[in-house]
Design a protein around this motif. Structure first.
Motif, PDB file in Angstrom:
ATOM      1  N   THR A  35      69.346  13.167  -3.326  1.00  0.00           N
ATOM      2  CA  THR A  35      70.428  13.450  -2.398  1.00  0.00           C
ATOM      3  C   THR A  35      70.974  14.846  -2.646  1.00  0.00           C
ATOM      4  O   THR A  35      71.370  15.176  -3.747  1.00  0.00           O
ATOM      5  CB  THR A  35      71.559  12.416  -2.574  1.00  0.00           C
ATOM      6  N   PHE A  80      68.882   9.563  -6.662  1.00  0.00           N
ATOM      7  CA  PHE A  80      69.804   8.439  -6.685  1.00  0.00           C
ATOM      8  C   PHE A  80      69.367   7.354  -5.703  1.00  0.00           C
ATOM      9  O   PHE A  80      68.954   7.633  -4.581  1.00  0.00           O
ATOM     10  CB  PHE A  80      71.217   8.900  -6.313  1.00  0.00           C
ATOM     11  N   ARG A  81      69.506   6.100  -6.144  1.00  0.00           N
ATOM     12  CA  ARG A  81      69.299   4.969  -5.229  1.00  0.00           C
ATOM     13  C   ARG A  81      70.559   4.728  -4.400  1.00  0.00           C
ATOM     14  O   ARG A  81      70.498   4.271  -3.276  1.00  0.00           O
ATOM     15  CB  ARG A  81      68.977   3.701  -6.020  1.00  0.00           C
ATOM     16  N   GLY A  82      71.717   4.988  -5.024  1.00  0.00           N
ATOM     17  CA  GLY A  82      72.998   4.763  -4.368  1.00  0.00           C
ATOM     18  C   GLY A  82      73.782   3.615  -4.965  1.00  0.00           C
ATOM     19  O   GLY A  82      74.981   3.475  -4.707  1.00  0.00           O
ATOM     20  N   ASP A  83      73.098   2.783  -5.768  1.00  0.00           N
ATOM     21  CA  ASP A  83      73.783   1.630  -6.356  1.00  0.00           C
ATOM     22  C   ASP A  83      74.059   1.814  -7.841  1.00  0.00           C
ATOM     23  O   ASP A  83      74.428   0.862  -8.537  1.00  0.00           O
ATOM     24  CB  ASP A  83      72.949   0.361  -6.145  1.00  0.00           C
ATOM     25  N   GLU A  84      73.932   3.040  -8.332  1.00  0.00           N
ATOM     26  CA  GLU A  84      74.134   3.296  -9.760  1.00  0.00           C
ATOM     27  C   GLU A  84      75.598   3.124 -10.179  1.00  0.00           C
ATOM     28  O   GLU A  84      76.512   3.324  -9.379  1.00  0.00           O
ATOM     29  CB  GLU A  84      73.695   4.726 -10.124  1.00  0.00           C
ATOM     30  N   LYS A 104      79.790  11.013  -4.489  1.00  0.00           N
ATOM     31  CA  LYS A 104      79.298  11.268  -3.128  1.00  0.00           C
ATOM     32  C   LYS A 104      77.836  10.895  -2.959  1.00  0.00           C
ATOM     33  O   LYS A 104      77.348  10.806  -1.830  1.00  0.00           O
ATOM     34  CB  LYS A 104      79.507  12.742  -2.767  1.00  0.00           C
ATOM     35  N   ARG A 105      77.148  10.674  -4.044  1.00  0.00           N
ATOM     36  CA  ARG A 105      75.740  10.301  -3.981  1.00  0.00           C
ATOM     37  C   ARG A 105      75.544   8.790  -4.011  1.00  0.00           C
ATOM     38  O   ARG A 105      74.417   8.316  -4.064  1.00  0.00           O
ATOM     39  CB  ARG A 105      74.997  10.967  -5.152  1.00  0.00           C
ATOM     40  N   LEU A 106      76.656   8.035  -4.024  1.00  0.00           N
ATOM     41  CA  LEU A 106      76.596   6.585  -4.101  1.00  0.00           C
ATOM     42  C   LEU A 106      76.858   5.942  -2.738  1.00  0.00           C
ATOM     43  O   LEU A 106      77.496   6.532  -1.873  1.00  0.00           O
ATOM     44  CB  LEU A 106      77.628   6.076  -5.105  1.00  0.00           C
ATOM     45  N   THR A 107      76.372   4.716  -2.616  1.00  0.00           N
ATOM     46  CA  THR A 107      76.665   3.904  -1.430  1.00  0.00           C
ATOM     47  C   THR A 107      77.359   2.611  -1.848  1.00  0.00           C
ATOM     48  O   THR A 107      78.456   2.303  -1.388  1.00  0.00           O
ATOM     49  CB  THR A 107      75.371   3.594  -0.652  1.00  0.00           C
ATOM     50  N   THR A 108      76.709   1.871  -2.732  1.00  0.00           N
ATOM     51  CA  THR A 108      77.288   0.616  -3.221  1.00  0.00           C
ATOM     52  C   THR A 108      77.590   0.660  -4.712  1.00  0.00           C
ATOM     53  O   THR A 108      78.052  -0.332  -5.272  1.00  0.00           O
ATOM     54  CB  THR A 108      76.333  -0.552  -2.944  1.00  0.00           C
ATOM     55  N   SER A 110      63.428  11.788  -2.849  1.00  0.00           N
ATOM     56  CA  SER A 110      64.588  11.258  -2.130  1.00  0.00           C
ATOM     57  C   SER A 110      65.905  11.726  -2.721  1.00  0.00           C
ATOM     58  O   SER A 110      66.950  11.143  -2.482  1.00  0.00           O
ATOM     59  CB  SER A 110      64.542   9.722  -2.141  1.00  0.00           C
TER      60      SER A 110
END
Length: 254
Positions: free
Chosen positions: A9, A84-88, A106-110, A7
């Motif tokens: 990114t 990346f999970r996105g919450d790091e 750019k690889r993050l969401t939260t 997964s």
């Protein structure tokens, strides 16, 4: 965080911000050396001075390429190799104008990407916290990024705060062996158990590896990053040091 996960990114190094030139004071030095050798070749009527001028020109070209393109390509590949999970929570030590910090964001969401620097223009042209803020907005990650003015030898964060700590061409600027060891101790302190550390630098990378081993870090490795990050031809390559902070083991009685 895993390496080379399914997964992972993929973010290509297309950039919208303005990131300046690393070590800008070296360019006038190269220009003067080239000019001096050309003048010497004319006066002495010898080709050896022209060869020296060509070498200096090649060194300057390597540095400019690494600064303007090479480091972006290399770091994009390194970050693409992580899952990346996105919450790091990510820390970039010596972030400058945000070249690596914003690619990570750019690889993050939260999650959160935090950059610290002393904003010295001798290290990077136009280096300033305002310039990095503008780049974060241009790259569309301003809401995920936080910037602080801080010395990497006394990081203003609690222990075990970050999942990933990055540093690109920054720790070598700390004066003295003891000072660089202190910077390494700080980045290990703020890294969470199981978290990863990635340091790219021009020299002192063997020192970083030794210090990480003394601090009990695991999976320590050191390797060259190739011609894209030669800062003065093959005489000044960049090496990458990576390590993982071991998970805290609970006592068997628990």
């Amino acid at each position: 965080m895993r390496e080379n996960g399914p997964s992972a990114t993929r973010v290509r190094p297309r950039r919208k911000g303005s990131y300046g030139i690393d070590a800008p004071r070296l360019l006038p030095v190269f220009a003067l050396l080239i000019l001096a050798n050309v003048v010497n070749a004319i006066v002495s009527r010898t080709s050896w001075a022209l060869v020296a001028a060509g070498v200096m020109f090649g060194c300057a070209g390597c540095g400019l390429y690494a600064s303007r393109q090479g480091k972006f390509t290399v770091w994009a590949g390194l970050l693409n190799g992580l899952s990346f999970r996105g919450d790091e929570w990510i820390l970039d030590v010596g972030c400058g104008r945000g070249a690596v910090l914003l690619m990570a964001a750019k690889r993050l969401t939260t999650g959160r990407a935090i950059g610290v620097d002393l904003w010295k223009r001798a290290d990077q042209s136009g280096n300033a916290i305002e310039a990095t803020k503008r780049n974060a907005a241009a790259e569309g990650v301003a809401d995920l990024v936080e910037l602080r003015t801080a010395d990497m030898t006394t990081l203003p964060f609690e222990d075990s705060t970050f999942d990933l700590v990055l540093s690109s061409l920054a720790i070598h600027n700390v004066r003295g062996w003891a000072g660089r060891d202190q910077a390494i101790e700080q980045v290990v302190r703020v890294l969470r158990p199981g978290g990863r550390l990635m340091i790219a630098d021009l020299w002192a990378t063997r020192q970083y590896s030794l210090c990480l081993a003394k601090l009990g870090m695991a999976n320590i490795s050191r390797r060259g990053l190739g011609w894209r990050m030669w800062w003065s031809g093959p005489w000044l390559p960049t090496h990458l040091v990576t390590a993982t902070k071991p998970l805290v083991r609970r006592p068997e009685s628990e």
